[in-house]
Design a protein around this motif. Structure first.
Motif, PDB file in Angstrom:
ATOM      1  N   GLY A 114       1.013  -1.295   0.185  1.00 34.50           N
ATOM      2  CA  GLY A 114      -0.057  -0.095   0.032  1.00 34.50           C
ATOM      3  C   GLY A 114       0.966   1.212  -0.018  1.00 34.50           C
ATOM      4  N   ILE A 115       1.900   1.278   0.878  1.00 30.12           N
ATOM      5  CA  ILE A 115       2.874   2.309   0.725  1.00 30.12           C
ATOM      6  C   ILE A 115       3.384   2.695  -0.379  1.00 30.12           C
ATOM      7  CG2 ILE A 115       5.155   3.182   1.894  1.00 30.12           C
ATOM      8  CD1 ILE A 115       4.278   1.281   4.396  1.00 30.12           C
ATOM      9  N   TYR A 116       3.641   1.571  -1.411  1.00 30.71           N
ATOM     10  CA  TYR A 116       4.271   1.854  -2.426  1.00 30.71           C
ATOM     11  C   TYR A 116       3.266   2.292  -3.464  1.00 30.71           C
ATOM     12  CZ  TYR A 116       8.901   1.710  -1.091  1.00 30.71           C
ATOM     13  OH  TYR A 116      10.024   2.129  -0.369  1.00 30.71           O
ATOM     14  N   ILE A 117       1.888   1.735  -3.453  1.00 28.79           N
ATOM     15  CA  ILE A 117       0.815   2.166  -4.216  1.00 28.79           C
ATOM     16  C   ILE A 117       0.549   3.779  -4.008  1.00 28.79           C
ATOM     17  CG2 ILE A 117      -1.747   1.760  -4.591  1.00 28.79           C
ATOM     18  CD1 ILE A 117      -1.191  -1.009  -4.637  1.00 28.79           C
ATOM     19  N   ASP A 118       0.709   4.103  -2.936  1.00 35.17           N
ATOM     20  CA  ASP A 118       0.644   5.662  -2.658  1.00 35.17           C
ATOM     21  C   ASP A 118       1.516   6.270  -3.203  1.00 35.17           C
ATOM     22  OD1 ASP A 118      -0.482   7.899  -0.646  1.00 35.17           O
ATOM     23  OD2 ASP A 118       1.863   7.858  -0.399  1.00 35.17           O
ATOM     24  N   ILE A 142       0.455   6.313  -6.907  1.00 33.62           N
ATOM     25  CA  ILE A 142      -0.848   7.519  -7.118  1.00 33.62           C
ATOM     26  C   ILE A 142      -0.051   8.846  -7.314  1.00 33.62           C
ATOM     27  CG2 ILE A 142      -2.770   8.327  -5.960  1.00 33.62           C
ATOM     28  CD1 ILE A 142      -3.000   5.425  -4.801  1.00 33.62           C
ATOM     29  N   ARG A 143       0.600   9.077  -6.098  1.00 32.36           N
ATOM     30  CA  ARG A 143       1.369  10.392  -6.089  1.00 32.36           C
ATOM     31  C   ARG A 143       2.050  11.075  -7.265  1.00 32.36           C
ATOM     32  NH1 ARG A 143       4.756  10.876  -2.538  1.00 32.36           N
ATOM     33  NH2 ARG A 143       4.846   8.976  -1.470  1.00 32.36           N
ATOM     34  N   GLU A 144       2.655   9.960  -8.058  1.00 27.88           N
ATOM     35  CA  GLU A 144       3.666  10.152  -9.002  1.00 27.88           C
ATOM     36  C   GLU A 144       2.721  10.108 -10.245  1.00 27.88           C
ATOM     37  OE1 GLU A 144       6.770   7.471  -8.445  1.00 27.88           O
ATOM     38  OE2 GLU A 144       7.619   8.628  -7.119  1.00 27.88           O
ATOM     39  N   ASN A 145       1.526   9.844 -10.161  1.00 30.71           N
ATOM     40  CA  ASN A 145       0.447   9.756 -11.550  1.00 30.71           C
ATOM     41  C   ASN A 145       0.982   8.557 -12.469  1.00 30.71           C
ATOM     42  OD1 ASN A 145      -1.164  11.735 -10.789  1.00 30.71           O
ATOM     43  ND2 ASN A 145       0.713  13.222 -11.546  1.00 30.71           N
ATOM     44  N   LEU A 166       8.616  -6.272  -0.126  1.00 31.58           N
ATOM     45  CA  LEU A 166       8.018  -5.690  -1.057  1.00 31.58           C
ATOM     46  C   LEU A 166       8.043  -6.737  -2.372  1.00 31.58           C
ATOM     47  CD1 LEU A 166       6.208  -3.327  -2.253  1.00 31.58           C
ATOM     48  CD2 LEU A 166       8.372  -2.193  -2.970  1.00 31.58           C
ATOM     49  N   GLN A 167       6.923  -7.309  -2.894  1.00 34.94           N
ATOM     50  CA  GLN A 167       7.046  -8.018  -4.068  1.00 34.94           C
ATOM     51  C   GLN A 167       5.987  -7.695  -5.036  1.00 34.94           C
ATOM     52  OE1 GLN A 167       5.305 -11.834  -2.313  1.00 34.94           O
ATOM     53  NE2 GLN A 167       7.127 -12.265  -1.010  1.00 34.94           N
ATOM     54  N   HIS A 168       6.719  -7.967  -6.363  1.00 34.17           N
ATOM     55  CA  HIS A 168       5.876  -7.163  -7.429  1.00 34.17           C
ATOM     56  C   HIS A 168       4.466  -7.930  -7.582  1.00 34.17           C
ATOM     57  CE1 HIS A 168       5.366  -6.601 -12.018  1.00 34.17           C
ATOM     58  NE2 HIS A 168       5.587  -5.679 -11.456  1.00 34.17           N
ATOM     59  N   LEU A 222       2.169  -6.554  -5.117  1.00 36.03           N
ATOM     60  CA  LEU A 222       1.950  -5.151  -5.634  1.00 36.03           C
ATOM     61  C   LEU A 222       0.939  -5.408  -6.747  1.00 36.03           C
ATOM     62  CD1 LEU A 222       3.101  -2.275  -5.096  1.00 36.03           C
ATOM     63  CD2 LEU A 222       4.280  -2.477  -7.231  1.00 36.03           C
ATOM     64  N   LEU A 223       0.830  -6.002  -7.828  1.00 33.35           N
ATOM     65  CA  LEU A 223       0.118  -6.031  -8.932  1.00 33.35           C
ATOM     66  C   LEU A 223      -1.448  -6.525  -8.341  1.00 33.35           C
ATOM     67  CD1 LEU A 223       2.281  -7.414 -11.756  1.00 33.35           C
ATOM     68  CD2 LEU A 223       1.315  -4.986 -11.388  1.00 33.35           C
TER      69      LEU A 223
END
Ligand SMILES: [Zn+2]
Length: 294
Positions: free
Chosen positions: A20-24, A27-30, A175-177, A180-181
């Motif tokens: 979630g932290i890396y999804i955030d 999101i912030r980096e569009n 953190l696993q790809h 994340l997906l």
């Protein structure tokens, strides 16, 4: 009909759950798009101090601090104070006609794949489960609706509407790809559901199987507080797979099978979740039921 007008995506409620932290960040980096036409959406990291320390929490579990009743281990813990601040700064008051949905992103060390946790059995959530299951047949839909909304202690219940996305197995701090997906896929499906629901364009939802939480299984301890047993090897890593009547859930250190299932069948999940280490919880159990869409 419920019209959601704001979605707030939350991550880092537990500071060592990295998807979630890396999804955030995406999101912030569009890079990852959470915008839809019928509501505003944004994302936020919740427990910054816990994220910095790469730990679940500093003093108390933030995701257990949102019940209306006060039964705190530490009354003025970092997380208790943070819960008040979170509500004051982020939760829209529904008496002003706001319908805000909180989507809280979590990882689990249990092999639960992508699990959507719904805390109410109202039609809005039953339909959300149906839509997500249709977009993502591999998704698990888990209802934890045994308590009223006010008594739920989860952060996502701080607003009028809320859900949790729980994805694993992923070790906390890693953190696993693939994880994340999976989280992105489920989050996108929830956002698409809200859009379709707002547009009143949900007409082909089908009945589906979902899990309903029943209880937690405690690990028996000796007089020194050490464990006498562990999860039975037959079910390790088999979250949401059936365990039948008479089959064991735990095994003692000496290899004796214990805690047999007395219902016709049960569905363990959060099996060996490392965050439940201190509480000595081996797993949670659920029933499987058909959710009928009216
Ligand atoms: Zn979590």
């Amino acid at each position: 009909m419920i019209k959601i007008n704001n979605v707030l995506i939350l991550a880092g409620t537990h500071g060592n759950e990295l998807s979630g932290i890396y999804i955030d960040k995406l999101i912030r980096e569009n890079v990852y798009n959470v915008q839809r036409s019928t509501f505003t959406s944004s994302s936020k990291l919740v427990n910054l101090k816990a994220i910095e320390c790469a730990t679940r929490y500093i003093e108390t579990d933030l995701n257990r601090e949102f019940s209306s009743k006060e039964n705190d281990e530490i009354a003025n813990s970092h997380e208790k104070l943070l819960s008040h601040k979170f509500i004051a700064e982020n939760v829209q008051q529904d008496d002003q006609g706001n319908n805000q949905l909180l989507i809280d992103l979590h990882n689990t060390t249990s092999n639960m794949g992508a699990t959507l946790i719904l805390l109410s059995n109202d039609p809005f959530y039953k339909k959300m489960g149906a839509y997500v299951k249709q977009q993502m047949p591999e998704a698990n839909i888990l209802f934890e609706d045994e308590k009223s909304w006010e008594k739920q202690a989860y952060l996502c219940t701080a607003a009028k509407f809320g859900v949790m996305i729980e994805v694993g197995a992923q070790a906390h701090g890693s953190l696993q790809h693939s994880t994340l997906l999976l989280m992105q896929k489920m989050l996108s499906a929830v956002l698409d559901y809200v859009e379709q629901s707002n547009l009143n364009e949900l007409d082909s939802l089908k009945d589906y199987d979902a899990f309903y939480f029943t209880e937690e299984v405690a690990i028996p301890l000796d007089q020194d507080g050490l464990r006498n047993a562990m999860v039975h090897p037959a079910i390790c890593g088999k979250d949401f797979e059936v365990v039948k009547q008479g089959e064991p859930l735990l095994i003692t250190l000496q290899g004796e099978e214990i805690v047999r299932v007395d219902a016709p069948e049960t569905y363990p999940h959060f099996i060996n979740e490392s965050a439940y280490c201190k509480k000595h919880i081996a797993m949670a159990l659920a029933d499987k039921r058909l959710v009928v869409i009216e």
